[in-house]
Design an enzyme around this catalytic site. Structure first.
Site, PDB file in Angstrom:
ATOM      1  CD  GLU A  62      -3.155   0.802   2.142  1.00 16.84           C
ATOM      2  OE1 GLU A  62      -3.023  -0.090   3.002  1.00 16.84           O
ATOM      3  OE2 GLU A  62      -4.028   1.672   2.189  1.00 16.84           O
ATOM      4  CG  ASP A  63       1.650   2.779   3.238  1.00 16.01           C
ATOM      5  OD1 ASP A  63       0.633   3.136   2.605  1.00 16.01           O
ATOM      6  OD2 ASP A  63       1.666   2.500   4.438  1.00 16.01           O
ATOM      7  CG  ASP A 250     -16.557  -9.706  38.193  1.00 14.77           C
ATOM      8  OD1 ASP A 250     -16.969  -8.565  38.477  1.00 14.77           O
ATOM      9  OD2 ASP A 250     -16.567 -10.171  37.037  1.00 14.77           O
TER      10      ASP A 250
END
Ligand code: MN
Length: 486
Positions: A62-63, A250
């Protein structure tokens, strides 16, 4: 770099470093820091070499100038497929346009997304590792981006981690995201947990000793440790219990890890011989695992000093699985899981493997050019949750059975209070209409509209109920039209 690293991993680091040369993260660091952090996370999760290499390369296509073909030549088909999947998933989130080729007949973006990843679930695991590191470094981004990513993390990625039974990941993702979404509340609850834990530390030690003594006496092999509740899960629970902290039993729990299932039940019996169990609070998730495959015995007891404490009892395998979830099923490879199953160490094969198989079959069918019946493709993954879209394509998850007002209040309480109507999938619809998976919901508002008490019948989520109650309390009494129903 470690010496133990394989030549392929070495090579991947070299290639990624060169490809990202000169790029910087918003933190100011060289970009390569991010893929290397993703690599480390995947290693911690016990993933295989191909997944780790794909993690190192996940942002290159992508980059940078690197192509899928380059990756295929250098690292083979599988790595290329994984990187392609992660890239597509990134694109998918931006608009999913290039996923049209996958499923032209459906506009269901999430379904497309799942099928794109479903063909190899490791794509999703890389994406989760990617998201985890981005969340950890969220402070470097401008506030509006922080909000958007935090919201998406809480609404899509943390539930996804939960569905994969990756407990540790779910806790970290949701706590980070929540700290950006509501900083004051986050700080307040974190402090509250700390204070409560500090004041109960002494009595906890005493209980831990009593339990340890009896388990040792009965020759049960065990490990015991405290489990601290996460901030976000406390927040959710407080919403459910009208903010009454004393109803939450709890806050701290003791976790006991033993060798086998028989010892789990023995330990449970011994704890009940020391302390009084609270009615209705014994949960046997070993016989009946949660839908995501989680297994454990839970019990809440009252000690002679009137302390209330929760115990969680499980085997080592169950513990690994609860913490690491799907990643653990790679770590403990399938054979080991099957072996444990045969030996009776675990009673059920991980249920989540079922939907993964289903998704994989659908994806394989699509790749082979077969037509897939979308309606038949059951998304067990989200069985008790639905995902709906805003007209802009943002995903919002809601409990099954939610109504338009739940959705509106989820978007913003100001939107909720001014609702005059709703369009579902482009059609004007009634406010009593149940929302379905992948509906596109458009809320119509008018600034003169005010909240009505009758709306209590038109919401199912505690969030909407709470906002509505707060808004109604601000309106002078006489102007409220009483609801016929209670
Ligand atoms: Mn990334």
């Amino acid at each position: 770099m470690k010496n133990s690293e394989s030549p392929r991993i070495h090579q991947a680091i070299k290639i990624a470093t060169t490809a990202h040369e000169g790029q910087l993260r918003k933190t100011g660091e060289p970009y390569i820091v991010h893929p290397l952090a993703v690599k480390k996370i995947l290693e911690e999760w016990g993933m295989d070499e191909d997944t780790i290499i794909a993690g190192i390369l996940h942002d290159t296509v992508e980059d940078t100038n690197l192509t899928i073909e380059n990756i295929k030549t250098e690292f083979g088909e599988t790595v290329a497929f994984l990187v392609d999947g992660v890239t597509k998933l990134g694109t998918a989130r931006k608009g999913m346009k290039d996923l049209d080729s996958y499923l032209p007949e459906t506009k269901d973006n999430l379904l497309r997304l799942l099928i794109a990843t479903g063909s190899d679930i490791r794509v999703l695991i890389i994406k989760l590792a990617d998201r985890l590191h981005n969340a950890r470094t969220l402070s470097a981004l401008p506030p509006d981006k922080q909000q958007k990513i935090a919201k998406e993390t809480l609404e899509v990625f943390a539930p996804l981690a939960d569905r994969l039974n990756m407990g540790r990941l779910r806790v970290e993702l949701s706590d980070i995201a929540f700290s950006y979404i509501d900083r004051r509340r986050y700080d307040y609850l974190k402090k509250l947990i700390e204070t409560r834990n500090k004041s109960s530390a002494k009595s906890l030690k005493k209980i831990e000793k009593e339990v340890s003594d009896i388990l040792t006496k009965e020759k049960i092999n065990f490990e015991i440790s405290g489990r601290i509740k996460s901030v976000y899960s406390l927040h959710r629970k407080l919403e459910k219990y009208n903010q009454n902290i004393d109803a939450i039993y709890d806050l701290t729990a003791l976790r006991i890890i033993v060798d086998d299932i028989t010892s789990c039940y023995l330990a449970l019996g011994l704890i009940h011989s020391l302390y009084t169990p609270m009615g209705g609070r014994i949960k046997d998730y070993i016989s009946v695992p949660k839908q995501n495959g989680y297994q454990s015995l839970h019990t809440t007891v009252i000690t002679p000093d009137k302390k209330i404490i929760e115990f969680q009892i499980r085997t080592r395998e169950m513990h690994e699985y609860a913490e690491r979830g799907l990643a653990a099923s790679f770590f403990y490879n399938e054979q080991k899981v099957t072996e444990n199953y045969k030996q009776g160490k675990i009673q059920h094969l991980p249920t989540n493997l079922l939907w993964i198989n289903e998704l994989q079959a659908a994806a394989a069918g699509l790749r082979a050019g077969k037509k897939v019946d979308i309606k038949k493709l059951k998304l067990n993954l989200f069985a008790d949750k639905i995902f709906v879209y805003t007209p802009k394509g943002d995903i919002v998850d809601l409990p099954k059975g939610s109504l338009p007002l739940d959705f509106a209040y989820r978007l913003h309480s100001e939107i909720g209070s001014h609702v005059v109507g709703v369009k579902i999938n482009g059609k004007m619809s009634n406010l009593n209409t149940h929302l379905h998976n992948f509906d596109v919901v458009e809320i119509l508002t008018n600034k003169n509209q005010t909240p009505k008490t009758t709306w209590f019948d038109k919401v199912i989520t505690s969030h909407a109920r709470q906002k509505l109650r707060a808004q109604l309390s601000k309106i002078p009494k006489k102007s409220i039209i009483p609801s016929k129903k209670r």
